[in-house]
Enzyme design. Structure first.
Site, PDB file in Angstrom:
ATOM      1  N   GLY A 110       0.798  -1.221   0.000  1.00  0.00           N
ATOM      2  CA  GLY A 110       0.000   0.000   0.000  1.00  0.00           C
ATOM      3  C   GLY A 110       0.827   1.266   0.000  1.00  0.00           C
ATOM      4  O   GLY A 110       0.378   2.308  -0.490  1.00  0.00           O
ATOM      5  N   GLU A 113       1.703   1.780  -3.573  1.00  0.00           N
ATOM      6  CA  GLU A 113       0.492   2.190  -4.285  1.00  0.00           C
ATOM      7  C   GLU A 113       0.161   3.657  -4.028  1.00  0.00           C
ATOM      8  O   GLU A 113      -0.229   4.395  -4.945  1.00  0.00           O
ATOM      9  CB  GLU A 113      -0.674   1.281  -3.883  1.00  0.00           C
ATOM     10  CG  GLU A 113      -0.519  -0.124  -4.420  1.00  0.00           C
ATOM     11  CD  GLU A 113      -1.556  -1.092  -3.877  1.00  0.00           C
ATOM     12  OE1 GLU A 113      -2.289  -1.689  -4.676  1.00  0.00           O
ATOM     13  OE2 GLU A 113      -1.620  -1.249  -2.636  1.00  0.00           O
ATOM     14  N   GLU A 134       2.679  -8.472  -2.667  1.00  0.00           N
ATOM     15  CA  GLU A 134       1.429  -9.141  -2.281  1.00  0.00           C
ATOM     16  C   GLU A 134       1.322 -10.582  -2.760  1.00  0.00           C
ATOM     17  O   GLU A 134       0.794 -11.451  -2.056  1.00  0.00           O
ATOM     18  CB  GLU A 134       0.219  -8.337  -2.783  1.00  0.00           C
ATOM     19  CG  GLU A 134      -0.110  -7.100  -1.950  1.00  0.00           C
ATOM     20  CD  GLU A 134       0.648  -5.874  -2.398  1.00  0.00           C
ATOM     21  OE1 GLU A 134       0.265  -4.760  -1.994  1.00  0.00           O
ATOM     22  OE2 GLU A 134       1.637  -6.012  -3.162  1.00  0.00           O
TER      23      GLU A 134
END
Length: 260
Positions: A110, A113, A134
Site C-alpha cells: 500500500g 500504491e 502481495e
C-alpha cells in the site's frame, strides 16, 4: 480536523502531510480513513499549490498493510478496505495540486500504491525497498497497484513485479521509472522541500490544470483528449496567473504568480 496518525502543516503554498503510525506506518481501516479525510481536506485548500506526503518514521514511508487486520477480514470487508484505499489514492491523482511522495524508507504494498498515485516520487538512496510483494502472501494489490504500475513502468516490467511479488532497491526503481529521483538520506528533507518550493513558486492554477488535462486525457482517444485540453486552457485563461504571466512577458519582468 484532528488526526491520530497524521500531522498537516502549511508553509506558504506548500502543505506537508506527515504520517506517523509506528513502527512502519502499516495501513489499516482507521489509518486509511484518516488518509482519505486528510487528502480530501488538502484538495479543498485553495491557497496550496504543492502537497508533500512524508513519514515521521526513520526507516519506513509505508511498509504495507496491517497484515493481522487483513487476515481477519471477510471478502466484503476486504473489498471495502480496498475501496477505501483506492478512494484515498484517487484524491491524490485528481487534485489540482502537485503531489510529491517523499519516500524516506520502505514503500511496500500500500505504500508503493500511495506513492504511485502521486505526481513525483522522490526516494532516499540506500537500502530502502519499494515494490508490491502481495503475490508472495497469496493476495493481490488492492489500492491501485495492478493499474498504476503498468502505466508507470510498462506492461512487461509491471507484470514481472506483480506476478513475482518483487521488491527492489532505489537504483532499480529509478532505472525503470518507478521513482523520479534519488536523494542522499542526509540531505533528503532539505532537497525535497527545495524542490517543493521551486514548484510552488510557479503558476499554481496552470500547474493544476496541466495535471488535470494529462490525467483525464491520457486514456481517451486523441480527439476527446484534445477537447479536455481546450476546456482547461479556457478555464486557466480566466485566472490571475495567466494574465500576469503574459503581461510580465510583454513588460519584460518576472511574473508575480498568486495561484489565483
Amino acid at each position: 480536523m484532528a488526526y491520530q496518525f497524521i500531522t498537516m502543516q502549511q508553509y506558504e503554498r506548500i502543505l506537508t502531510i506527515t504520517l506517523n503510525r509506528p513502527p512502519t506506518n502499516p495501513l489499516n481501516g482507521e489509518f486509511g480513513l484518516e488518509l482519505f479525510r486528510a487528502f480530501s481536506e488538502a484538495e479543498q485548500m485553495d491557497d496550496v499549490t504543492v502537497v508533500v506526503i512524508a513519514s515521521a518514521l526513520e526507516k519506513a514511508f509505508i511498509a504495507g498493510a496491517d497484515i493481522k487486520e487483513m487476515a481477519a477480514q471477510d471478502p466484503a470487508e476486504a473489498e471495502n478496505f480496498s475501496k477505501l484505499l483506492q478512494g484515498a489514492n484517487d484524491i491524490l491523482s485528481r487534485m489540482k495540486k502537485v503531489v510529491i511522495a517523499a519516500i524516506n524508507g520502505h514503500a511496500l504494498g500500500g505504500g508503493c500504491e500511495l506513492a504511485m498515485a502521486c505526481d513525483y516520487r522522490l526516494m532516499t538512496s540506500g537500502k530502502a525497498l519499494i515494490g508490491l510483494p502481495e503475490a508472495g502472501l497469496g493476495i493481490i494489490p488492492g489500492a491501485g497497484g495492478t493499474q498504476r504500475l503498468p502505466r508507470l513502468v510498462g506492461l512487461s516490467k509491471a507484470l514481472d513485479i506483480l506476478l513475482r511479488g518483487r521488491t527492489m532497491g532505489p537504483q532499480e526503481a529509478l532505472e525503470i521509472g518507478l521513482v523520479d529521483r534519488l536523494i542522499a538520506p542526509e540531505n533528503f528533507h532539505e532537497e525535497v522541500m527545495a524542490f517543493a518550493r521551486e514548484l510552488a513558486a510557479g503558476a499554481g492554477k496552470a500547474l493544476g490544470y496541466i495535471k488535470a488535462a494529462v490525467r483525464e486525457g491520457i486514456d481517451l482517444p486523441l480527439e476527446e483528449a484534445l477537447a479536455v485540453e481546450r476546456k482547461y486552457s479556457a478555464e486557466n485563461h480566466r485566472t490571475h496567473d495567466a494574465k500576469e504571466g503574459l503581461t510580465a512577458f510583454i513588460e519584460k519582468r518576472k511574473p508575480n504568480f498568486l495561484s489565483k
